[in-house]
Motif scaffolding. Structure first.
Motif, PDB file in Angstrom:
ATOM      1  N   PHE A 137      -1.229  -3.686   6.835  1.00 52.64           N
ATOM      2  CA  PHE A 137      -0.211  -3.221   7.771  1.00 52.64           C
ATOM      3  C   PHE A 137       1.185  -3.358   7.156  1.00 52.64           C
ATOM      4  N   GLU A 138       2.049  -2.435   7.505  1.00 54.34           N
ATOM      5  CA  GLU A 138       3.465  -2.510   7.135  1.00 54.34           C
ATOM      6  C   GLU A 138       4.284  -2.605   8.410  1.00 54.34           C
ATOM      7  N   GLN A 139       5.404  -3.345   8.330  1.00 52.64           N
ATOM      8  CA  GLN A 139       6.265  -3.542   9.487  1.00 52.64           C
ATOM      9  C   GLN A 139       7.656  -2.982   9.226  1.00 52.64           C
ATOM     10  N   GLY A 140       8.293  -2.581  10.314  1.00 48.44           N
ATOM     11  CA  GLY A 140       9.674  -2.129  10.223  1.00 48.44           C
ATOM     12  C   GLY A 140      10.634  -3.302  10.295  1.00 48.44           C
ATOM     13  N   ALA A 141      11.904  -2.986  10.295  1.00 45.23           N
ATOM     14  CA  ALA A 141      12.934  -4.032  10.327  1.00 45.23           C
ATOM     15  C   ALA A 141      12.856  -4.865  11.595  1.00 45.23           C
ATOM     16  N   ASP A 142      12.346  -4.272  12.662  1.00 46.85           N
ATOM     17  CA  ASP A 142      12.236  -4.996  13.928  1.00 46.85           C
ATOM     18  C   ASP A 142      10.950  -5.802  14.029  1.00 46.85           C
ATOM     19  N   GLY A 143      10.161  -5.789  12.976  1.00 52.56           N
ATOM     20  CA  GLY A 143       8.914  -6.548  12.978  1.00 52.56           C
ATOM     21  C   GLY A 143       7.734  -5.834  13.590  1.00 52.56           C
ATOM     22  N   GLU A 144       7.968  -4.627  14.107  1.00 55.12           N
ATOM     23  CA  GLU A 144       6.879  -3.854  14.696  1.00 55.12           C
ATOM     24  C   GLU A 144       6.083  -3.138  13.603  1.00 55.12           C
ATOM     25  N   PRO A 145       4.731  -3.074  13.731  1.00 52.11           N
ATOM     26  CA  PRO A 145       3.932  -2.369  12.719  1.00 52.11           C
ATOM     27  C   PRO A 145       4.259  -0.877  12.722  1.00 52.11           C
ATOM     28  N   THR A 146       4.378  -0.306  11.542  1.00 52.41           N
ATOM     29  CA  THR A 146       4.694   1.124  11.417  1.00 52.41           C
ATOM     30  C   THR A 146       3.575   1.922  10.754  1.00 52.41           C
ATOM     31  N   VAL A 147       2.852   1.287   9.827  1.00 53.51           N
ATOM     32  CA  VAL A 147       1.818   1.988   9.064  1.00 53.51           C
ATOM     33  C   VAL A 147       0.632   1.043   8.841  1.00 53.51           C
ATOM     34  N   ALA A 148      -0.590   1.608   8.882  1.00 56.24           N
ATOM     35  CA  ALA A 148      -1.798   0.896   8.465  1.00 56.24           C
ATOM     36  C   ALA A 148      -2.380   1.643   7.270  1.00 56.24           C
ATOM     37  N   ARG A 149      -2.444   0.949   6.131  1.00 53.17           N
ATOM     38  CA  ARG A 149      -3.039   1.577   4.938  1.00 53.17           C
ATOM     39  C   ARG A 149      -4.529   1.235   4.909  1.00 53.17           C
ATOM     40  N   PHE A 150      -5.348   2.260   5.093  1.00 50.32           N
ATOM     41  CA  PHE A 150      -6.789   2.088   5.247  1.00 50.32           C
ATOM     42  C   PHE A 150      -7.502   2.503   3.961  1.00 50.32           C
ATOM     43  N   ARG A 151      -8.411   1.625   3.483  1.00 52.11           N
ATOM     44  CA  ARG A 151      -9.140   1.912   2.243  1.00 52.11           C
ATOM     45  C   ARG A 151     -10.595   1.493   2.383  1.00 52.11           C
ATOM     46  N   ILE A 152     -11.501   2.313   1.836  1.00 52.16           N
ATOM     47  CA  ILE A 152     -12.917   1.976   1.718  1.00 52.16           C
ATOM     48  C   ILE A 152     -13.331   2.140   0.263  1.00 52.16           C
ATOM     49  N   ALA A 153     -13.971   1.119  -0.291  1.00 52.04           N
ATOM     50  CA  ALA A 153     -14.520   1.132  -1.654  1.00 52.04           C
ATOM     51  C   ALA A 153     -13.452   1.546  -2.654  1.00 52.04           C
ATOM     52  N   ASP A 154     -13.774   2.572  -3.484  1.00 52.94           N
ATOM     53  CA  ASP A 154     -12.845   2.946  -4.544  1.00 52.94           C
ATOM     54  C   ASP A 154     -11.867   4.033  -4.122  1.00 52.94           C
ATOM     55  N   GLY A 155     -11.781   4.270  -2.815  1.00 53.03           N
ATOM     56  CA  GLY A 155     -10.844   5.276  -2.330  1.00 53.03           C
ATOM     57  C   GLY A 155      -9.402   4.811  -2.427  1.00 53.03           C
ATOM     58  N   VAL A 156      -8.488   5.767  -2.464  1.00 54.61           N
ATOM     59  CA  VAL A 156      -7.060   5.469  -2.464  1.00 54.61           C
ATOM     60  C   VAL A 156      -6.647   5.089  -1.052  1.00 54.61           C
ATOM     61  N   PRO A 157      -5.900   3.997  -0.879  1.00 54.06           N
ATOM     62  CA  PRO A 157      -5.469   3.620   0.471  1.00 54.06           C
ATOM     63  C   PRO A 157      -4.763   4.785   1.165  1.00 54.06           C
ATOM     64  N   ARG A 158      -5.182   5.041   2.407  1.00 50.75           N
ATOM     65  CA  ARG A 158      -4.629   6.183   3.163  1.00 50.75           C
ATOM     66  C   ARG A 158      -3.585   5.649   4.149  1.00 50.75           C
ATOM     67  N   PRO A 159      -2.309   6.027   3.992  1.00 53.17           N
ATOM     68  CA  PRO A 159      -1.296   5.552   4.917  1.00 53.17           C
ATOM     69  C   PRO A 159      -1.407   6.269   6.270  1.00 53.17           C
TER      70      PRO A 159
END
Length: 370
Positions: A342-364
């Motif tokens: 997970f990535e958070q913004g300046a306010d501490g709220e989550p903005t993005v979830a980078r999802f990855r399975i096996a050898d795949g590239v993390p998907r934002p």
């Protein structure tokens, strides 16, 4: 790995001479037969239902072996084989095939094998002679102990557990898929050798899957012991390899295109290789803050809290998957190589979830809802 010594004898009346003399006596005391058949039927019970006849598949014969195969007969000689006494194999070779030489005894491979994929082609004599077990009889023994019956069963009757495709005396074939006598027939076999504990005790029985002319006739069956006439022979403690044996039952059955592939054993991961996640504690409030819906135009995931972990709901799965924290913003699947960061913004709220399975590239995946 312990090796099974092949026990070879003269042709037997019942089709399994190789192991018939095994463990015959203990000192002067005869061994009493005590191993039941796996189904509850008595061995060779004529009342046992016969397998239904089925038209064989259009199965390729005389096909070239795979590049990594151990070729046991190349159409020219029996260099890979020996007699039951260890001398030269005295069966006849002609026209790219070899045939049982009645009275010369069984032959066995010079090498021993465990887990294998095996291909063998055979043809019963034409014109046919005899009836029941006296008709084109031979046998293929895995590890010198477990027999797949070779028999002219085309429009011919015998006891069910002695028909072509049977694990002799134990498991009848699921179907009678034999061709007429004189035609080439194929066995394709996957064999898993028995496993033993360090003390020699049986841990896993042998397992046999077999196709006869492209039709599945044995589906992962487990012999209760070595096949023999009138009873099974107990597993030989610690024996996990043995020769491939072909039986002399007094009939000039032909064979050709015999090869096998030695199969590797699946090795479980070591503790170091398992990469078990080191779970950290994340406060419930922080887990709740990460919950929500994340997605782009073509794909979205849902994150919800359950107890001390998060649940990941994918669009193509009915049930959610548990993801566990290894850092406050990094969650992994406990039993799959995959994660969500997970990535958070300046306010501490989550903005993005980078999802990855096996050898795949993390998907934002941007957060699109709660």
């Amino acid at each position: 790995m312990a090796v099974r010594s092949s026990r070879l004898g003269a042709a037997a009346l019942g089709g399994a001479a190789i192991v018939a003399t095994a463990l015959a006596t203990a000192g002067d005391r005869p061994r009493i037969a005590s191993i039941p058949t796996p189904s509850g039927w008595r061995e060779h019970d004529m009342a046992r239902p016969r397998p239904a006849a089925v038209e064989p598949a259009d199965w390729t014969v005389a096909a070239r072996p795979p590049a990594d195969a151990v070729v046991l007969f190349d159409g020219r000689d029996l260099a890979a084989w020996e007699s039951s006494s260890g001398g030269p194999a005295e069966w006849s070779v002609a026209d790219g095939a070899f045939a049982v030489a009645p009275g010369k005894g069984a032959i066995r491979t010079k090498r021993s094998f465990g887990d294998v994929q095996l291909h063998l082609e055979w043809a019963s004599p034409d014109p046919p002679r005899g009836q029941s077990q006296g008709r084109g009889n031979s046998g293929l023994f895995l590890m010198g102990a477990f027999e797949l019956q070779v028999l002219d069963s085309y429009k011919a009757d015998t006891y069910a557990d002695g028909a072509a495709g049977a694990i002799y005396g134990q498991y009848p074939p699921l179907y009678n898929a034999t061709k007429p006598p004189g035609q080439w027939q194929t066995y394709d076999v996957a064999f898993r050798a028995p496993r033993f504990s360090p003390s020699g005790a049986l841990r896993e029985p042998a397992r046999i899957t077999a196709f006869l002319n492209g039709v599945l006739v044995q589906n992962g069956e487990t012999p209760v012991g070595g096949t023999s006439w009138l009873e099974a022979v107990p597993y030989e403690p610690g024996a996990s390899t043995g020769p491939i044996v072909l039986q002399d039952h007094g009939h000039p059955v032909k064979f050709r295109n015999v090869w096998l592939r030695e199969l590797p054993e699946r090795v479980p991961a070591t503790e170091a290789e398992r990469h078990a996640p080191k779970i950290v504690a994340v406060p419930t409030a922080e887990l709740d803050a990460l919950a929500g819906v994340y997605g782009d135009g073509g794909f979205r995931i849902e994150i919800r809290r359950q107890d001390d972990a998060l649940l990941l709901k994918l669009p193509f799965r009915e049930t959610p998957l548990r993801i566990v924290p290894i850092a406050p913003l990094h969650f992994v699947l406990p039993y799959t190589d995959g994660d969500v960061v997970f990535e958070q913004g300046a306010d501490g709220e989550p903005t993005v979830a980078r999802f990855r399975i096996a050898d795949g590239v993390p998907r934002p995946l941007p957060r699109v809802g709660k």
